[in-house]
Motif scaffolding. Structure first.
Motif, PDB file in Angstrom:
ATOM      1  N   THR A 280      20.349 -45.497   1.117  1.00 23.82           N
ATOM      2  CA  THR A 280      20.565 -44.538   2.201  1.00 23.82           C
ATOM      3  C   THR A 280      20.460 -45.214   3.565  1.00 23.82           C
ATOM      4  O   THR A 280      21.204 -44.870   4.490  1.00 23.82           O
ATOM      5  N   ARG A 281      19.566 -46.175   3.691  1.00 20.41           N
ATOM      6  CA  ARG A 281      19.469 -46.898   4.965  1.00 20.41           C
ATOM      7  C   ARG A 281      20.760 -47.669   5.248  1.00 20.41           C
ATOM      8  O   ARG A 281      21.246 -47.695   6.369  1.00 20.41           O
ATOM      9  N   LEU A 282      21.302 -48.297   4.208  1.00 20.01           N
ATOM     10  CA  LEU A 282      22.539 -49.055   4.376  1.00 20.01           C
ATOM     11  C   LEU A 282      23.698 -48.133   4.754  1.00 20.01           C
ATOM     12  O   LEU A 282      24.514 -48.472   5.617  1.00 20.01           O
ATOM     13  N   LEU A 283      23.755 -46.947   4.129  1.00 21.65           N
ATOM     14  CA  LEU A 283      24.830 -46.007   4.432  1.00 21.65           C
ATOM     15  C   LEU A 283      24.684 -45.419   5.831  1.00 21.65           C
ATOM     16  O   LEU A 283      25.679 -45.025   6.456  1.00 21.65           O
ATOM     17  N   ALA A 284      23.442 -45.352   6.322  1.00 20.02           N
ATOM     18  CA  ALA A 284      23.218 -44.779   7.650  1.00 20.02           C
ATOM     19  C   ALA A 284      23.602 -45.738   8.771  1.00 20.02           C
ATOM     20  O   ALA A 284      23.786 -45.309   9.914  1.00 20.02           O
ATOM     21  N   LYS A 285      23.738 -47.015   8.458  1.00 17.71           N
ATOM     22  CA  LYS A 285      24.118 -47.992   9.483  1.00 17.71           C
ATOM     23  C   LYS A 285      25.621 -47.891   9.762  1.00 17.71           C
ATOM     24  O   LYS A 285      26.426 -47.684   8.859  1.00 17.71           O
ATOM     25  N   THR A 286      25.995 -48.056  11.009  1.00 22.83           N
ATOM     26  CA  THR A 286      27.406 -48.028  11.392  1.00 22.83           C
ATOM     27  C   THR A 286      27.929 -49.443  11.545  1.00 22.83           C
ATOM     28  O   THR A 286      27.195 -50.347  11.949  1.00 22.83           O
ATOM     29  N   ASP A 287      29.209 -49.622  11.243  1.00 24.45           N
ATOM     30  CA  ASP A 287      29.815 -50.945  11.305  1.00 24.45           C
ATOM     31  C   ASP A 287      31.292 -50.794  11.651  1.00 24.45           C
ATOM     32  O   ASP A 287      31.907 -49.762  11.347  1.00 24.45           O
ATOM     33  N   GLU A 288      31.853 -51.825  12.242  1.00 24.97           N
ATOM     34  CA  GLU A 288      33.263 -51.768  12.611  1.00 24.97           C
ATOM     35  C   GLU A 288      34.173 -51.653  11.393  1.00 24.97           C
ATOM     36  O   GLU A 288      35.256 -51.086  11.458  1.00 24.97           O
ATOM     37  N   SER A 289      33.715 -52.189  10.260  1.00 25.47           N
ATOM     38  CA  SER A 289      34.531 -52.136   9.047  1.00 25.47           C
ATOM     39  C   SER A 289      34.623 -50.729   8.458  1.00 25.47           C
ATOM     40  O   SER A 289      35.378 -50.503   7.512  1.00 25.47           O
ATOM     41  N   ASP A 290      33.853 -49.774   9.008  1.00 20.03           N
ATOM     42  CA  ASP A 290      33.876 -48.402   8.499  1.00 20.03           C
ATOM     43  C   ASP A 290      35.102 -47.628   8.962  1.00 20.03           C
ATOM     44  O   ASP A 290      35.334 -46.514   8.485  1.00 20.03           O
ATOM     45  N   LYS A 291      35.842 -48.190   9.881  1.00 26.01           N
ATOM     46  CA  LYS A 291      36.991 -47.472  10.426  1.00 26.01           C
ATOM     47  C   LYS A 291      37.961 -47.118   9.304  1.00 26.01           C
ATOM     48  O   LYS A 291      38.411 -47.962   8.549  1.00 26.01           O
ATOM     49  N   GLY A 292      38.265 -45.834   9.205  1.00 28.78           N
ATOM     50  CA  GLY A 292      39.160 -45.349   8.167  1.00 28.78           C
ATOM     51  C   GLY A 292      38.431 -44.750   6.983  1.00 28.78           C
ATOM     52  O   GLY A 292      39.031 -43.998   6.199  1.00 28.78           O
ATOM     53  N   VAL A 293      37.139 -45.073   6.817  1.00 31.49           N
ATOM     54  CA  VAL A 293      36.375 -44.509   5.696  1.00 31.49           C
ATOM     55  C   VAL A 293      35.065 -43.900   6.193  1.00 31.49           C
ATOM     56  O   VAL A 293      34.130 -43.742   5.415  1.00 31.49           O
ATOM     57  N   GLN A 294      35.007 -43.575   7.519  1.00 29.89           N
ATOM     58  CA  GLN A 294      33.764 -43.000   8.051  1.00 29.89           C
ATOM     59  C   GLN A 294      33.413 -41.696   7.342  1.00 29.89           C
ATOM     60  O   GLN A 294      32.249 -41.439   7.021  1.00 29.89           O
ATOM     61  N   THR A 295      34.444 -40.872   7.074  1.00 29.67           N
ATOM     62  CA  THR A 295      34.197 -39.585   6.412  1.00 29.67           C
ATOM     63  C   THR A 295      33.639 -39.806   5.011  1.00 29.67           C
ATOM     64  O   THR A 295      32.692 -39.129   4.592  1.00 29.67           O
ATOM     65  N   ALA A 296      34.223 -40.765   4.291  1.00 26.87           N
ATOM     66  CA  ALA A 296      33.744 -41.052   2.937  1.00 26.87           C
ATOM     67  C   ALA A 296      32.316 -41.584   2.968  1.00 26.87           C
ATOM     68  O   ALA A 296      31.487 -41.221   2.124  1.00 26.87           O
ATOM     69  N   LYS A 297      32.016 -42.435   3.940  1.00 24.20           N
ATOM     70  CA  LYS A 297      30.673 -42.995   4.042  1.00 24.20           C
ATOM     71  C   LYS A 297      29.658 -41.906   4.359  1.00 24.20           C
ATOM     72  O   LYS A 297      28.570 -41.872   3.762  1.00 24.20           O
ATOM     73  N   HIS A 298      30.024 -41.007   5.265  1.00 23.74           N
ATOM     74  CA  HIS A 298      29.122 -39.907   5.595  1.00 23.74           C
ATOM     75  C   HIS A 298      28.932 -38.985   4.389  1.00 23.74           C
ATOM     76  O   HIS A 298      27.810 -38.522   4.120  1.00 23.74           O
ATOM     77  N   ALA A 299      30.028 -38.738   3.659  1.00 18.98           N
ATOM     78  CA  ALA A 299      29.932 -37.883   2.473  1.00 18.98           C
ATOM     79  C   ALA A 299      29.056 -38.535   1.399  1.00 18.98           C
ATOM     80  O   ALA A 299      28.294 -37.858   0.698  1.00 18.98           O
ATOM     81  N   LEU A 300      29.156 -39.860   1.267  1.00 14.93           N
ATOM     82  CA  LEU A 300      28.314 -40.567   0.305  1.00 14.93           C
ATOM     83  C   LEU A 300      26.841 -40.467   0.681  1.00 14.93           C
ATOM     84  O   LEU A 300      25.975 -40.252  -0.183  1.00 14.93           O
ATOM     85  N   LEU A 301      26.547 -40.620   1.958  1.00 11.32           N
ATOM     86  CA  LEU A 301      25.161 -40.509   2.430  1.00 11.32           C
ATOM     87  C   LEU A 301      24.606 -39.127   2.130  1.00 11.32           C
ATOM     88  O   LEU A 301      23.475 -38.990   1.640  1.00 11.32           O
ATOM     89  N   GLU A 302      25.401 -38.094   2.393  1.00 11.36           N
ATOM     90  CA  GLU A 302      24.953 -36.724   2.119  1.00 11.36           C
ATOM     91  C   GLU A 302      24.756 -36.509   0.614  1.00 11.36           C
ATOM     92  O   GLU A 302      23.783 -35.875   0.189  1.00 11.36           O
ATOM     93  N   ALA A 303      25.689 -37.024  -0.195  1.00 12.32           N
ATOM     94  CA  ALA A 303      25.599 -36.828  -1.641  1.00 12.32           C
ATOM     95  C   ALA A 303      24.376 -37.527  -2.221  1.00 12.32           C
ATOM     96  O   ALA A 303      23.657 -36.963  -3.053  1.00 12.32           O
ATOM     97  N   VAL A 304      24.114 -38.762  -1.781  1.00 10.61           N
ATOM     98  CA  VAL A 304      22.951 -39.502  -2.275  1.00 10.61           C
ATOM     99  C   VAL A 304      21.660 -38.799  -1.847  1.00 10.61           C
ATOM    100  O   VAL A 304      20.728 -38.639  -2.642  1.00 10.61           O
ATOM    101  N   SER A 305      21.603 -38.372  -0.582  1.00 11.78           N
ATOM    102  CA  SER A 305      20.406 -37.684  -0.085  1.00 11.78           C
ATOM    103  C   SER A 305      20.162 -36.390  -0.848  1.00 11.78           C
ATOM    104  O   SER A 305      19.013 -36.051  -1.165  1.00 11.78           O
ATOM    105  N   LYS A 306      21.231 -35.682  -1.165  1.00 14.27           N
ATOM    106  CA  LYS A 306      21.096 -34.406  -1.879  1.00 14.27           C
ATOM    107  C   LYS A 306      20.712 -34.625  -3.338  1.00 14.27           C
ATOM    108  O   LYS A 306      19.814 -33.954  -3.861  1.00 14.27           O
ATOM    109  N   ARG A 307      21.403 -35.561  -3.993  1.00 13.49           N
ATOM    110  CA  ARG A 307      21.158 -35.783  -5.420  1.00 13.49           C
ATOM    111  C   ARG A 307      19.762 -36.349  -5.682  1.00 13.49           C
ATOM    112  O   ARG A 307      19.170 -36.056  -6.731  1.00 13.49           O
ATOM    113  N   PHE A 308      19.260 -37.154  -4.764  1.00 12.25           N
ATOM    114  CA  PHE A 308      17.952 -37.792  -4.971  1.00 12.25           C
ATOM    115  C   PHE A 308      16.873 -37.176  -4.077  1.00 12.25           C
ATOM    116  O   PHE A 308      15.847 -37.807  -3.840  1.00 12.25           O
TER     117      PHE A 308
END
Length: 620
Positions: free
Chosen positions: A399-427
């Motif tokens: 979750t810490r890694l997913l919470a960090k922002t990076d230039e390479s996230d461009k184009g998948v920011q929504t997916a990364k945010h959705a993954l962070l929410e899903a991991v936080s919710k599931r665990f």
């Protein structure tokens, strides 16, 4: 005749003398009558006058003597007519040699997933007949009705002795349905730590699960399996199962603690959080069609290999994904991106059902980077020695890694945010679950370093409570609160952890450890002193083995060691059951789709547990 006559000849004018072939001297033969002739004078002549010839004579004499002895030995070992007749007779079924061969045949069938009909195969029967002509090949019925139960009983008794010595045991369970026959099977695997903190594993059941898979039916099956092995519920630490409601309810109704499989939870998080995103799902759909084109066309596959060779690339096949394994989708994307040049060259000369756009190629490349930590974590928790202690550190680092922002996230920011929410919710709530929290605390790689600040004190209190409870029960063990022993891995000079790529999952583990410095606390009570002394020491390396740590440290922290022996038995996934069913699918296959479930269970039990008997033989 003596070998000395190779160097002499009888005198033609007087037989009382022999003529030396070398010096032509006449040597008396030792008498005047033929009955008194001997070779002593001839040998002495060679010894005194011709040393080299004498040495050759001695060697020839020795060889001749050995040949004579061998001939006598052969004559003595010649068999009588009765012995010859008995040697040609076939072994009876109860002959020790016949029983031993039958056992090896059953072991071969179980270990190599061979059908019972192998005893009718021409090649196998010729091989056995060549190795042992006196052995009579048994029929299939004798193997299934006599030999299989006998070997099963031997292995069962061995596993039973191991289980009896286990104080706390953790289990995994799952349900599998065959694709070639109307059969479902329920698994039960066990693992525990012995007195030396060596991890032990055994397969207990892969029995048929008839009827509807309701919670009540599964709970009833659990009761029968545990009763058969004589395992009381007090010895059951936890049962790791999948996320299905019927399995969770079954464990609850049976009255044992249970945990969901972490790998299944990650599967749900990735599928729900990223792979269902519209742009990603479209790119994956195109990728599947491209892979399917080569999977179903040998001509296209051979052309693709030719192009790879022309481009000086390694010849590799594209990987197809499976809907129930998110990491197979990750590997499919990896294989497509690796073969991007070859695919582009193929599309220029031949027809493809569809092609990926530049935007879709970019999405795949970024998704590989985004899902890389998930794939790493999945491999880590699927290893043989992974425990429930790996859950909290893994989730917190992810979750810490997913919470960090990076230039390479461009184009998948929504997916990364959705993954962070899903991991936080599931665990959500893992840090307050005692089975996870205490296991993490007694793992010397993690201790209390991965808990949120508001959860750390709660975790410490949970550990203190359990230590006190178990110490009051097991005071018989020796307590030694002296300094660390020389082989204590917690006190050794440790090499710095290997450097990883920036922003990797391993970076997050190390970053969290660095932030959580140990604060010294005042303590009262012997067990509390042990807990705080243990938590106050530095953690061991992430790559170190927590079982070996406790094996060498249990005399220093005896109260904590008892807790570790209980809580570190719990796996964090049901991988053992899933691997078991991979083996079952080779037993119940298209060639053996009518095999009886009891026979299938005995074969699997032997295949998985027979190595335990071989290991113990090696120790003895």
């Amino acid at each position: 005749m003596s070998a000395v006559w190779n160097y002499f000849k009888v005198c033609t004018s007087d037989v009382k003398f022999a003529i030396c072939n070398d010096c032509k001297a006449a040597v008396p033969r030792g008498g005047t009558k033929p009955s008194s002739f001997n070779t002593s004078n001839l040998i002495n002549h060679l010894k005194l006058n011709h040393p080299e010839i004498y040495a050759a004579f001695v060697n020839q004499s020795n060889e001749k003597k050995q040949q004579g002895q061998a001939a006598v030995a052969v004559k003595k070992t010649q068999l009588t007519l009765k012995d010859c007749t008995e040697k040609k007779q076939k072994y009876a079924k109860d002959h020790p040699r016949a029983k031993a061969i039958n056992r090896k045949i059953i072991e071969c069938i179980a270990l190599d997933n061979q059908p019972f009909s192998i005893v009718q195969d021409a090649g196998f029967t010729k091989l056995v007949e060549f190795l042992e002509p006196r052995f009579t090949m048994p029929n299939r019925r004798y193997l299934t009705d006599v030999c299989l139960p006998e070997l099963y009983s031997v292995v069962y008794n061995h596993v039973e002795k191991l289980i009896v010595d286990a104080v706390y045991i953790s289990f995994t369970t799952d349900i599998w349905s065959s694709s070639v026959s109307q059969v479902s099977m329920l698994s039960l695997t066990a693992q525990w730590l012995d007195k030396d903190f060596a991890l032990k594993k055994a397969v207990l059941h892969s029995q048929e699960c008839r009827g509807s898979h309701t919670a009540e039916a599964i709970a009833s099956a659990f009761e029968g399996m545990f009763e058969r092995w004589g395992i009381p519920k007090e010895n059951v630490h936890v049962v790791v199962r999948d996320n299905a409601r019927n399995m969770a309810k079954a464990a609850s109704e049976f009255g044992v603690p249970s945990l969901p499989c972490m790998a299944h939870t990650l599967q749900l998080a990735v599928n729900g959080g990223a792979l269902t995103q519209r742009s990603i799902a479209d790119a994956l759909a195109v990728g599947r069609r491209v892979v399917g084109h080569f999977k179903h066309s040998p001509l296209a596959c051979s052309r693709f290999e030719d192009i790879q060779k022309e481009l000086n690339m390694s010849v590799k096949k594209l990987q197809q994904d499976v809907s129930t394994r998110w990491n197979s989708t990750y590997y499919m994307m990896q294989s497509l991106v690796e073969q991007k040049r070859a695919l582009s060259a193929y599309a220029a000369d031949y027809e493809l059902p569809t092609t990926l756009t530049a935007s879709q190629w970019g999405i795949m490349e970024k998704m590989i980077t985004l899902l890389g930590p998930f794939e790493q974590l999945t491999r880590d928790i699927s290893c043989a020695e992974a425990t429930a202690a790996d859950v909290i550190p893994g989730v917190v680092s992810l979750t810490r890694l997913l919470a960090k922002t990076d230039e390479s996230d461009k184009g998948v920011q929504t997916a990364k945010h959705a993954l962070l929410e899903a991991v936080s919710k599931r665990f959500d709530g893992v840090q307050t679950e005692p089975l996870y929290a205490i296991a993490t605390m007694v793992d010397a790689r993690y201790k209390d370093r991965y808990f949120d600040p508001d959860k750390k004190e709660e975790a410490r209190n949970m550990l203190l409570k359990v230590v006190d409870e178990m110490a009051s029960v097991g005071n018989g063990q020796r307590e030694d609160a002296a300094g660390a022993s020389a082989d204590d891995p917690g006190q050794e000079d440790q090499d710095p952890p290997p450097k990883k790529a920036k922003g990797s999952l391993q970076d997050m583990y190390q970053e969290i450890l660095t932030e959580n410095d140990v604060a010294t606390q005042a303590t009262t009570g012997e067990t509390a002193s042990q807990v705080h002394a243990y938590l106050g020491e530095v953690t061991i390396l992430k790559t170190a083995c927590p079982f070996k740590y406790w094996s060498s440290t249990q005399m220093r922290f005896p109260a904590l060691a008892r807790v570790a022996r209980k809580y570190l038995t719990a796996p964090c996934t049901s991988v053992d059951s899933e691997r078991l069913f991979s083996a079952v699918s080779h037993v119940i296959d298209e060639k053996r789709n009518r095999i009886h479930c009891n026979n299938a269970e005995m074969l699997i039990f032997i295949q998985k547990n027979l190595p335990l008997t071989d290991m113990d033989k090696g120790k003895n």
